[in-house]
Design a protein around this motif. Sequence first.
Motif, PDB file in Angstrom:
ATOM      1  N   ASP A 131       0.851  -1.181   0.000  1.00  0.00           N
ATOM      2  CA  ASP A 131       0.000   0.000   0.000  1.00  0.00           C
ATOM      3  C   ASP A 131       0.890   1.234   0.000  1.00  0.00           C
ATOM      4  O   ASP A 131       2.082   1.159   0.287  1.00  0.00           O
ATOM      5  N   TRP A 132       0.296   2.361  -0.320  1.00  0.00           N
ATOM      6  CA  TRP A 132       0.992   3.645  -0.335  1.00  0.00           C
ATOM      7  C   TRP A 132       0.651   4.399   0.937  1.00  0.00           C
ATOM      8  O   TRP A 132      -0.523   4.574   1.254  1.00  0.00           O
ATOM      9  N   LEU A 133       1.664   4.892   1.652  1.00  0.00           N
ATOM     10  CA  LEU A 133       1.453   5.668   2.865  1.00  0.00           C
ATOM     11  C   LEU A 133       2.175   7.001   2.752  1.00  0.00           C
ATOM     12  O   LEU A 133       3.263   7.080   2.169  1.00  0.00           O
ATOM     13  N   THR A 134       1.579   8.025   3.342  1.00  0.00           N
ATOM     14  CA  THR A 134       2.266   9.304   3.435  1.00  0.00           C
ATOM     15  C   THR A 134       3.397   9.149   4.444  1.00  0.00           C
ATOM     16  O   THR A 134       3.406   8.206   5.249  1.00  0.00           O
ATOM     17  N   VAL A 135       4.322  10.072   4.444  1.00  0.00           N
ATOM     18  CA  VAL A 135       5.423  10.010   5.401  1.00  0.00           C
ATOM     19  C   VAL A 135       4.875  10.033   6.824  1.00  0.00           C
ATOM     20  O   VAL A 135       5.314   9.264   7.678  1.00  0.00           O
ATOM     21  N   SER A 136       3.901  10.877   7.092  1.00  0.00           N
ATOM     22  CA  SER A 136       3.352  10.950   8.459  1.00  0.00           C
ATOM     23  C   SER A 136       2.648   9.641   8.840  1.00  0.00           C
ATOM     24  O   SER A 136       2.786   9.173   9.976  1.00  0.00           O
ATOM     25  N   GLY A 151      15.414  -2.106   6.813  1.00  0.00           N
ATOM     26  CA  GLY A 151      14.480  -1.203   6.145  1.00  0.00           C
ATOM     27  C   GLY A 151      14.122  -0.020   7.017  1.00  0.00           C
ATOM     28  O   GLY A 151      14.023   1.114   6.548  1.00  0.00           O
ATOM     29  N   ARG A 152      13.922  -0.282   8.297  1.00  0.00           N
ATOM     30  CA  ARG A 152      13.626   0.800   9.252  1.00  0.00           C
ATOM     31  C   ARG A 152      14.802   1.773   9.307  1.00  0.00           C
ATOM     32  O   ARG A 152      14.635   2.983   9.268  1.00  0.00           O
ATOM     33  N   GLU A 153      16.025   1.229   9.373  1.00  0.00           N
ATOM     34  CA  GLU A 153      17.213   2.083   9.435  1.00  0.00           C
ATOM     35  C   GLU A 153      17.380   2.885   8.142  1.00  0.00           C
ATOM     36  O   GLU A 153      17.683   4.076   8.169  1.00  0.00           O
ATOM     37  N   ALA A 154      17.184   2.239   6.999  1.00  0.00           N
ATOM     38  CA  ALA A 154      17.313   2.931   5.714  1.00  0.00           C
ATOM     39  C   ALA A 154      16.283   4.052   5.599  1.00  0.00           C
ATOM     40  O   ALA A 154      16.595   5.145   5.123  1.00  0.00           O
ATOM     41  N   LEU A 155      15.049   3.794   6.045  1.00  0.00           N
ATOM     42  CA  LEU A 155      14.007   4.822   6.003  1.00  0.00           C
ATOM     43  C   LEU A 155      14.405   6.026   6.847  1.00  0.00           C
ATOM     44  O   LEU A 155      14.258   7.175   6.413  1.00  0.00           O
ATOM     45  N   ARG A 156      14.891   5.778   8.045  1.00  0.00           N
ATOM     46  CA  ARG A 156      15.285   6.889   8.918  1.00  0.00           C
ATOM     47  C   ARG A 156      16.414   7.707   8.301  1.00  0.00           C
ATOM     48  O   ARG A 156      16.396   8.940   8.341  1.00  0.00           O
ATOM     49  N   ARG A 157      17.391   7.037   7.721  1.00  0.00           N
ATOM     50  CA  ARG A 157      18.492   7.754   7.064  1.00  0.00           C
ATOM     51  C   ARG A 157      17.967   8.558   5.873  1.00  0.00           C
ATOM     52  O   ARG A 157      18.399   9.684   5.630  1.00  0.00           O
ATOM     53  N   TYR A 158      17.070   7.960   5.119  1.00  0.00           N
ATOM     54  CA  TYR A 158      16.452   8.603   3.951  1.00  0.00           C
ATOM     55  C   TYR A 158      15.727   9.881   4.364  1.00  0.00           C
ATOM     56  O   TYR A 158      15.929  10.938   3.772  1.00  0.00           O
ATOM     57  N   ARG A 160      15.995  11.593   7.282  1.00  0.00           N
ATOM     58  CA  ARG A 160      16.921  12.533   7.927  1.00  0.00           C
ATOM     59  C   ARG A 160      17.741  13.306   6.908  1.00  0.00           C
ATOM     60  O   ARG A 160      18.070  14.473   7.116  1.00  0.00           O
ATOM     61  N   SER A 161      18.077  12.647   5.824  1.00  0.00           N
ATOM     62  CA  SER A 161      18.918  13.261   4.792  1.00  0.00           C
ATOM     63  C   SER A 161      18.145  14.226   3.900  1.00  0.00           C
ATOM     64  O   SER A 161      18.738  14.885   3.057  1.00  0.00           O
ATOM     65  N   GLY A 162      16.826  14.256   4.048  1.00  0.00           N
ATOM     66  CA  GLY A 162      16.018  15.152   3.242  1.00  0.00           C
ATOM     67  C   GLY A 162      15.691  14.607   1.863  1.00  0.00           C
ATOM     68  O   GLY A 162      15.123  15.300   1.034  1.00  0.00           O
ATOM     69  N   PHE A 163      16.048  13.342   1.598  1.00  0.00           N
ATOM     70  CA  PHE A 163      15.676  12.744   0.318  1.00  0.00           C
ATOM     71  C   PHE A 163      14.171  12.562   0.287  1.00  0.00           C
ATOM     72  O   PHE A 163      13.523  12.409   1.306  1.00  0.00           O
ATOM     73  N   GLY A 164      13.631  12.549  -0.889  1.00  0.00           N
ATOM     74  CA  GLY A 164      12.214  12.280  -1.031  1.00  0.00           C
ATOM     75  C   GLY A 164      11.344  13.496  -0.834  1.00  0.00           C
ATOM     76  O   GLY A 164      10.140  13.430  -0.963  1.00  0.00           O
TER      77      GLY A 164
END
Length: 173
Positions: A131-136, A151-158, A160-164
Amino acid sequence: MSELVEHVDEHDRVLGVVDREEAVREHWLHRIAVTICRDREGRILVLRRARTLSRFPGHYDVLVGGAVDVGESYEEAAVRELAEELGVRVRVRFLFKFLCREGISPIWFGVHEAVVPEVLVPDSGEIDWLDWLTVSELLEVVDQWSFVPGGREALRRYLRSGFGSGAGEVGAG
């Protein structure tokens, strides 16, 4: 069937070619190419891994990906994995890589981003649900649902880095 991967060092330099199962069993570093998928509105694709998978069955993830084949680049592997797992051929944008020690074996994650169509054809052998979820919305569930640790760690880095922050930057290929 044996899956060969490149055994790499702490600096992501190739040491040799090994069987992936052996790399996991022996905790040898190897490479995984992953992609965080977004739609044109900036929502992030969340999936639940098939319960039949040997690694993290039934866990949620925001990453689509898999092992980098011998001689393959992170980007080539990311494009191949999107086609295999979601049935889409799109361009990916390499964002960053990091050494992930969480999970079943230490691995180098090459993290990419892609804008993909909302209509996907998931491989049922890999994905039970998506499914598609908003960031919030995603931030509300990432610590409540059983997520793959890397995946949780990659998402947090993503995040935090302002990507997306710019949905639609990576076009369909």
